[in-house]
Enzyme design. Structure first.
Site, PDB file in Angstrom:
ATOM      1  N   GLY A  58       8.583  -0.300  56.161  1.00  0.00           N
ATOM      2  CA  GLY A  58       9.244   0.948  55.947  1.00  0.00           C
ATOM      3  C   GLY A  58       9.834   1.507  56.995  1.00  0.00           C
ATOM      4  N   SER A 113      10.612   5.516  56.305  1.00  0.00           N
ATOM      5  CA  SER A 113       9.915   6.694  56.242  1.00  0.00           C
ATOM      6  C   SER A 113       8.324   6.532  56.035  1.00  0.00           C
ATOM      7  CB  SER A 113      10.534   7.584  55.090  1.00  0.00           C
ATOM      8  OG  SER A 113      10.325   6.672  54.009  1.00  0.00           O
ATOM      9  N   HIS A 143      17.151   6.886  55.192  1.00  0.00           N
ATOM     10  CA  HIS A 143      17.932   5.295  54.894  1.00  0.00           C
ATOM     11  C   HIS A 143      19.149   5.456  54.764  1.00  0.00           C
ATOM     12  CE1 HIS A 143      13.959   4.707  52.266  1.00  0.00           C
ATOM     13  NE2 HIS A 143      13.776   4.532  53.539  1.00  0.00           N
ATOM     14  N   GLU A 202      16.185   9.746  48.160  1.00  0.00           N
ATOM     15  CA  GLU A 202      16.371   8.815  47.015  1.00  0.00           C
ATOM     16  C   GLU A 202      16.879   9.654  45.765  1.00  0.00           C
ATOM     17  OE1 GLU A 202      13.196   5.837  46.703  1.00  0.00           O
ATOM     18  OE2 GLU A 202      13.052   5.906  48.963  1.00  0.00           O
ATOM     19  N   GLU A 220      18.977   0.976  51.127  1.00  0.00           N
ATOM     20  CA  GLU A 220      18.432   0.587  49.742  1.00  0.00           C
ATOM     21  C   GLU A 220      19.685   0.026  48.823  1.00  0.00           C
ATOM     22  OE1 GLU A 220      15.030   2.849  48.451  1.00  0.00           O
ATOM     23  OE2 GLU A 220      14.000   2.391  49.955  1.00  0.00           O
ATOM     24  N   ASP A 273      13.087  10.902  44.884  1.00  0.00           N
ATOM     25  CA  ASP A 273      12.171  10.829  46.039  1.00  0.00           C
ATOM     26  C   ASP A 273      12.738  11.762  47.435  1.00  0.00           C
ATOM     27  OD1 ASP A 273      10.314  10.352  47.985  1.00  0.00           O
ATOM     28  OD2 ASP A 273      10.447   8.234  48.008  1.00  0.00           O
ATOM     29  N   GLU A 311       8.897  12.153  43.594  1.00  0.00           N
ATOM     30  CA  GLU A 311       7.884  11.283  44.314  1.00  0.00           C
ATOM     31  C   GLU A 311       8.038  12.247  45.714  1.00  0.00           C
ATOM     32  OE1 GLU A 311       8.998   7.215  45.079  1.00  0.00           O
ATOM     33  OE2 GLU A 311       8.230   7.334  47.014  1.00  0.00           O
ATOM     34  N   ASP A 362       3.577   9.201  47.347  1.00  0.00           N
ATOM     35  CA  ASP A 362       3.852   7.823  48.002  1.00  0.00           C
ATOM     36  C   ASP A 362       2.890   8.016  49.564  1.00  0.00           C
ATOM     37  OD1 ASP A 362       4.961   5.847  49.768  1.00  0.00           O
ATOM     38  OD2 ASP A 362       6.636   6.741  49.624  1.00  0.00           O
ATOM     39  N   LYS A 376       2.642   0.242  47.042  1.00  0.00           N
ATOM     40  CA  LYS A 376       3.331  -0.580  48.298  1.00  0.00           C
ATOM     41  C   LYS A 376       2.369  -1.284  48.617  1.00  0.00           C
ATOM     42  CE  LYS A 376       6.636   2.939  49.570  1.00  0.00           C
ATOM     43  NZ  LYS A 376       7.029   3.876  50.414  1.00  0.00           N
ATOM     44  N   HIS A 415       9.124  -1.529  46.542  1.00  0.00           N
ATOM     45  CA  HIS A 415       9.584  -1.940  47.400  1.00  0.00           C
ATOM     46  C   HIS A 415       9.161  -1.235  48.741  1.00  0.00           C
ATOM     47  CE1 HIS A 415      13.828  -0.042  47.250  1.00  0.00           C
ATOM     48  NE2 HIS A 415      12.819   0.789  47.152  1.00  0.00           N
ATOM     49  N   ARG A 416       9.916  -1.604  50.049  1.00  0.00           N
ATOM     50  CA  ARG A 416       9.918  -0.800  51.299  1.00  0.00           C
ATOM     51  C   ARG A 416      11.581  -1.071  51.311  1.00  0.00           C
ATOM     52  NH1 ARG A 416       5.294   1.136  53.515  1.00  0.00           N
ATOM     53  NH2 ARG A 416       6.780   2.642  53.876  1.00  0.00           N
ATOM     54  N   SER A 417      11.845   0.307  52.404  1.00  0.00           N
ATOM     55  CA  SER A 417      13.369   0.357  52.701  1.00  0.00           C
ATOM     56  C   SER A 417      13.965  -0.901  53.506  1.00  0.00           C
ATOM     57  CB  SER A 417      13.789   1.259  53.374  1.00  0.00           C
ATOM     58  OG  SER A 417      12.953   1.562  54.509  1.00  0.00           O
ATOM     59  N   LYS A 434      10.169   0.496  41.438  1.00  0.00           N
ATOM     60  CA  LYS A 434      11.185   1.143  42.203  1.00  0.00           C
ATOM     61  C   LYS A 434      11.630  -0.002  43.158  1.00  0.00           C
ATOM     62  CE  LYS A 434      10.714   4.035  45.952  1.00  0.00           C
ATOM     63  NZ  LYS A 434      10.771   5.346  46.550  1.00  0.00           N
TER      64      LYS A 434
HETATM   65  C1  2PG Z   1       9.783   5.265  50.199  1.00  0.00           C
HETATM   66  C2  2PG Z   1      10.222   4.162  50.493  1.00  0.00           C
HETATM   67  C3  2PG Z   1      10.826   2.946  49.643  1.00  0.00           C
HETATM   68  P1  2PG Z   1      10.298   3.549  53.063  1.00  0.00           P
HETATM   69  O1  2PG Z   1       9.825   6.229  50.833  1.00  0.00           O
HETATM   70  O2  2PG Z   1       9.162   5.286  48.969  1.00  0.00           O
HETATM   71  O3  2PG Z   1      11.966   3.538  48.974  1.00  0.00           O
HETATM   72  O4  2PG Z   1      10.838   4.150  51.719  1.00  0.00           O
HETATM   73  O5  2PG Z   1      10.119   2.019  52.907  1.00  0.00           O
HETATM   74  O6  2PG Z   1      11.328   3.681  53.977  1.00  0.00           O
HETATM   75  O7  2PG Z   1       8.967   4.250  53.192  1.00  0.00           O
HETATM   76 MG    MG Z   2       8.865   7.344  48.931  1.00  0.00          MG
END
Ligand code: 2PG
Ligand code: MG
Length: 429
Positions: A42, A44, A155, A164, A205, A243, A286, A313, A338, A366-368, A389
């Protein structure tokens, strides 16, 4: 000899979709079955996530190397899991957790542990000739994809403050049709941005990341225009999800929307969401508030929780202890799942099941920073959560998951069911 016993485990350093190092694990079983898993990462990240072990050596990959995690797989973990039955995921994951011995996988690294946990699941499926989704559960539901077509926050470089903006094609009849809806709107959005002289480059993403946005509401208007241009009905065919990843907007009790030169408290943010939820077909928000703003979350949930899916999250980090607190205190009503936030397949399953018992939905995510690994596509079907997602309609590390889900839909044939609107239990029909 048990054919599904682990014969060898070998980790290596590979690159993720951002060009940063991550862990890949190859497992071979006694009967000859082989599989590979790759670990996501990730940007964030939540403060309460399991530890992602990075080397910190500034001379390699700007400190982001994962050679320590690789070494942890190749020695202590490989030694411990050799001879263990890969089909007993629970026993294997328990062994990994005990071998690490810390509450947040700080000793061996969640990236090391998860690589082994995922690779074992994949190898077990190969060895037993079972589709991977079947090793995770009995589900036959294809999830509604939450498609992140406009990327902001961490992102993207100069886009929205909020992270997002997602299409939710809940009115599609099948998963494959949901993908078509999303792709057509994605391209319509590109045309609209182009016509307005805005950039059409994409973020981490695969969603557009235009500069020149004046507000954090403008992306919603742009996306609604794209839905209309592609001749879909907003709310009926395609709803929206957000998100804001608001932990990233938060410091000392205040949320800052830099693009609008505005600072708000939790109530002010809740007001924005309530206003948007009234005017736009938003079915899911989210991380509307920050990871440790429990009081704010309580107010947000009391205000919107009966109408909108509120997903935790950074708040929950796929961790049953934090989810239990949320359930107890009536905070949020949905969990983002996640696998690398917690570090094993079994603990991810536990999070989904805990949520289910309390009436919380789960969104597998997923992760970014991603790879071509598609295990989460199988996970969401097996666990039957009804929502995934996994990014926009571009960049192959995102599309790989969609392509795998379309393959699963075909393979399931007449027993496949698309989750559709029913996946959003908080949303009135
Ligand atoms: C989120 C994620 C995935 P990241 O915040 O939900 O979209 O981002 O993997 O950077 O935490
Ligand atoms: Mg998130």
């Amino acid at each position: 000899m048990i054919k599904t016993a682990i014969a060898s485990v070998l980790a290596r350093e590979i690159l993720d979709s951002r060009g940063d190092p991550t862990v890949a694990v190859d497992i071979e079983l006694e009967g000859g079955a082989r599989a590979t898993a790759m670990v996501p990462s990730g940007a964030s990240t939540g403060a309460h996530e399991a530890v992602e072990l990075r080397d910190g050596d500034r001379n390699r990959y700007r400190g982001k190397g994962v050679l320590k995690a690789v070494a942890n797989v190749n020695d202590p973990i490989a030694r411990a899991v050799k001879g263990r039955d890969a089909t007993d995921q629970r026993a294997l994951d328990t062994l990994l957790i005990e071998l690490d011995g810390t509450p947040n996988k700080a000793k061996l690294g969640a990236n090391a542990i998860l690589g082994v946990s995922l690779a074992a699941a994949r190898a077990a499926a190969v060895a037993t000739g079972t589709p991977l989704y079947r090793t995770f559960g009995k589900g036959t539901t294809l999830p509604v994809p939450l498609m992140n077509v406009l990327n902001g926050g961490k992102h993207a470089t100069d886009s929205a403050d909020m992270q997002e903006y997602m299409l939710v094609p809940l009115g599609a009849p099948t998963f494959a049709e949901a993908i078509r809806y999303g792709s057509e709107v994605f391209h319509a959005l590109k045309d609209i941005l182009h016509d307005k002289g805005m950039g059409t480059g994409v973020g981490d993403e695969g969603g557009f990341a235009p500069s020149g946005l004046r507000t954090n509401e403008e992306p919603i208007e742009l996306i609604l225009a794209a839905i209309a241009r592609a001749r879909y009905r907003a709310g009926e065919d395609i709803a929206l999800a957000l998100d804001p990843a608001s932990t990233e907007l938060y410091a000392n009790g205040t949320y800052t929307l830099a693009r609008e030169k505005r600072s708000l408290d939790a109530r002010g943010m809740t007001q924005i969401y309530a206003d948007w939820a009234k005017r736009y077909p938003i079915v899911s928000i989210e991380d509307g508030l920050a990871e440790d703003d429990w009081d704010g979350w309580r107010h947000l949930t009391a205000t919107l929780g009966d109408r909108v899916q509120l997903v935790g999250d950074d708040l929950f980090v796929t961790n049953v202890t934090r989810i239990e607190r949320g359930i107890r205190e009536k905070i949020a009503n949905s969990i983002l799942i996640k696998v690398n936030q917690i570090g094993t397949v079994s603990e991810s399953v536990d999070a989904v099941e805990l949520g289910r018992r309390a009436g919380y939905t789960s969104v597998v995510s997923h992760r970014s920073g991603e790879t071509e690994d598609t295990t989460i596509a199988d996970l969401v079907v097996g666990l039957d959560t009804g929502q995934i997602k996994t990014g926009s309609l571009s960049r192959s590390e995102r599309i790989a998951k969609y392509n795998r889900l379309m393959e699963i839909e075909r393979e399931l044939g007449s027993v496949a069911r698309y989750a559709g609107r029913a996946a959003f239990t908080r949303v009135r029909a």
